[in-house]
Design a protein around this motif. Structure first.
Motif, PDB file in Angstrom:
ATOM      1  N   ASP A 138      12.196  15.822   1.740  1.00 40.59           N
ATOM      2  CA  ASP A 138      11.694  15.385   0.430  1.00 40.59           C
ATOM      3  C   ASP A 138      10.388  16.090   0.120  1.00 40.59           C
ATOM      4  O   ASP A 138       9.522  16.235   0.989  1.00 40.59           O
ATOM      5  N   THR A 139      10.238  16.542  -1.120  1.00 39.98           N
ATOM      6  CA  THR A 139       9.025  17.254  -1.526  1.00 39.98           C
ATOM      7  C   THR A 139       8.071  16.379  -2.340  1.00 39.98           C
ATOM      8  O   THR A 139       7.022  16.852  -2.770  1.00 39.98           O
ATOM      9  N   THR A 140       8.431  15.122  -2.551  1.00 42.35           N
ATOM     10  CA  THR A 140       7.579  14.222  -3.339  1.00 42.35           C
ATOM     11  C   THR A 140       6.439  13.696  -2.475  1.00 42.35           C
ATOM     12  O   THR A 140       6.673  13.158  -1.393  1.00 42.35           O
ATOM     13  N   PRO A 141       5.183  13.825  -2.928  1.00 41.45           N
ATOM     14  CA  PRO A 141       4.066  13.332  -2.120  1.00 41.45           C
ATOM     15  C   PRO A 141       3.995  11.811  -2.105  1.00 41.45           C
ATOM     16  O   PRO A 141       4.249  11.152  -3.109  1.00 41.45           O
ATOM     17  N   VAL A 142       3.664  11.259  -0.958  1.00 41.99           N
ATOM     18  CA  VAL A 142       3.479   9.819  -0.783  1.00 41.99           C
ATOM     19  C   VAL A 142       2.004   9.583  -0.512  1.00 41.99           C
ATOM     20  O   VAL A 142       1.389  10.284   0.298  1.00 41.99           O
ATOM     21  N   VAL A 143       1.422   8.608  -1.194  1.00 40.12           N
ATOM     22  CA  VAL A 143      -0.006   8.354  -1.048  1.00 40.12           C
ATOM     23  C   VAL A 143      -0.268   6.877  -0.753  1.00 40.12           C
ATOM     24  O   VAL A 143       0.563   6.019  -1.034  1.00 40.12           O
ATOM     25  N   GLY A 144      -1.424   6.614  -0.184  1.00 37.58           N
ATOM     26  CA  GLY A 144      -1.892   5.244  -0.035  1.00 37.58           C
ATOM     27  C   GLY A 144      -1.966   4.748   1.389  1.00 37.58           C
ATOM     28  O   GLY A 144      -1.240   5.218   2.271  1.00 37.58           O
ATOM     29  N   ALA A 145      -2.843   3.749   1.595  1.00 42.48           N
ATOM     30  CA  ALA A 145      -3.020   3.116   2.897  1.00 42.48           C
ATOM     31  C   ALA A 145      -2.142   1.891   3.062  1.00 42.48           C
ATOM     32  O   ALA A 145      -2.401   1.048   3.918  1.00 42.48           O
ATOM     33  N   SER A 146      -1.091   1.790   2.247  1.00 43.86           N
ATOM     34  CA  SER A 146      -0.238   0.598   2.278  1.00 43.86           C
ATOM     35  C   SER A 146       0.437   0.407   3.630  1.00 43.86           C
ATOM     36  O   SER A 146       0.572  -0.728   4.098  1.00 43.86           O
ATOM     37  N   GLY A 147       0.894   1.484   4.263  1.00 42.87           N
ATOM     38  CA  GLY A 147       1.544   1.356   5.565  1.00 42.87           C
ATOM     39  C   GLY A 147       0.591   0.789   6.599  1.00 42.87           C
ATOM     40  O   GLY A 147       0.953  -0.082   7.396  1.00 42.87           O
ATOM     41  N   ALA A 148      -0.666   1.271   6.596  1.00 44.99           N
ATOM     42  CA  ALA A 148      -1.675   0.746   7.512  1.00 44.99           C
ATOM     43  C   ALA A 148      -1.997  -0.707   7.189  1.00 44.99           C
ATOM     44  O   ALA A 148      -2.167  -1.538   8.091  1.00 44.99           O
ATOM     45  N   ALA A 149      -2.074  -1.032   5.882  1.00 44.19           N
ATOM     46  CA  ALA A 149      -2.361  -2.405   5.478  1.00 44.19           C
ATOM     47  C   ALA A 149      -1.241  -3.346   5.912  1.00 44.19           C
ATOM     48  O   ALA A 149      -1.504  -4.475   6.366  1.00 44.19           O
ATOM     49  N   PHE A 150      -0.003  -2.901   5.800  1.00 48.22           N
ATOM     50  CA  PHE A 150       1.110  -3.730   6.255  1.00 48.22           C
ATOM     51  C   PHE A 150       1.090  -3.893   7.770  1.00 48.22           C
ATOM     52  O   PHE A 150       1.568  -4.897   8.296  1.00 48.22           O
TER      53      PHE A 150
END
Length: 237
Positions: A138-150
């Protein structure tokens, strides 16, 4: 079955019905956030201010699964410090404070703050790697600290009885709360287009992987960084 050194607590009831011996006194201030979660939450907001000044809005700092396949791993780290919009970063900052605080209070050894930060980063890395594995190419960028927050959310479920008391993963109270949070996560996935912006995705799969990482990794991290370190076993009746 109960453990030695503290009063017997049956987790088939609400763990707060019988607070542990080290429970905070009633006079403790309501807003008593440990330093590390507060610093990280404030840092995420400050970084979003800076991110908005970048030519591409910071999206080049996102993680693209295809980059990991090609041996470029920088995005696995940097995607945690950029966000898709104000709502996105504020939700993550709130989660870090709300669910990172019980973890920080549990990590009460001198190196506890370092352990907390390592826990947060490791959960984010695992969440990003898990998403990339599920979306190879996949070439779509994923952003955010959501995985760490979860990851912090998952860890906090096993600390519901209070700092120093670790609830087993498969205890009914943990399983029920986990099911509820995964329901919330699926809803977040459905609303992802509303919470994301500037061409970047907020991936519910990364949330789920981070949650599982947190609920598992709190075991060894608790053993290393908690001074109390009492495994809490449910009474069987």
């Amino acid at each position: 079955m109960s453990f030695e050194g503290a009063k017997s607590i049956s987790l088939y009831m609400d763990p707060y019905d019988n607070p542990p011996p080290n429970a905070p006194a009633k006079g403790e201030p309501m807003f008593n956030v440990p330093f590390m979660p507060l610093m990280v939450a404030a840092g995420l907001i400050a970084l979003y201010f800076a991110q908005r000044q970048l030519p591409d809005g910071g999206m080049s700092w996102g993680m693209r699964p295809v980059d990991l396949q090609q041996g470029y791993y920088g995005g696995l780290f940097t995607h945690m410090v950029v966000h898709g919009g104000w709502l996105h970063v504020l939700m993550n900052a709130f989660a870090v404070v709300a669910f990172g605080s019980p973890v920080a209070r549990d990590f009460d050894k001198p190196l506890g703050p370092t352990g907390w930060l390592a826990f947060f980063i490791v959960c984010g890395l695992i969440a990003g790697a898990g998403y990339a594995a599920l979306h190879a190419g996949d070439t779509t960028p994923v952003v955010g600290a959501s995985g760490a927050a979860f990851g912090l959310i998952g860890a906090s479920l096993r600390l519901m009885a209070g700092p120093g008391f670790l609830i087993p993963i498969f205890h009914p109270a943990v399983l029920r709360a986990s099911a509820a949070w995964m329901g919330v996560n699926l809803l977040t996935g459905l609303l992802g287009s509303t919470l994301s912006g500037q061409g970047a995705s907020i991936a519910w799969e990364a949330h789920a992987v981070g949650f599982v990482a947190g609920i598992i990794l709190i075991g060894p991290f608790h053993a290393i960084f908690s001074r109390k370190n009492h495994p809490l076993l449910a009474n069987h009746r």
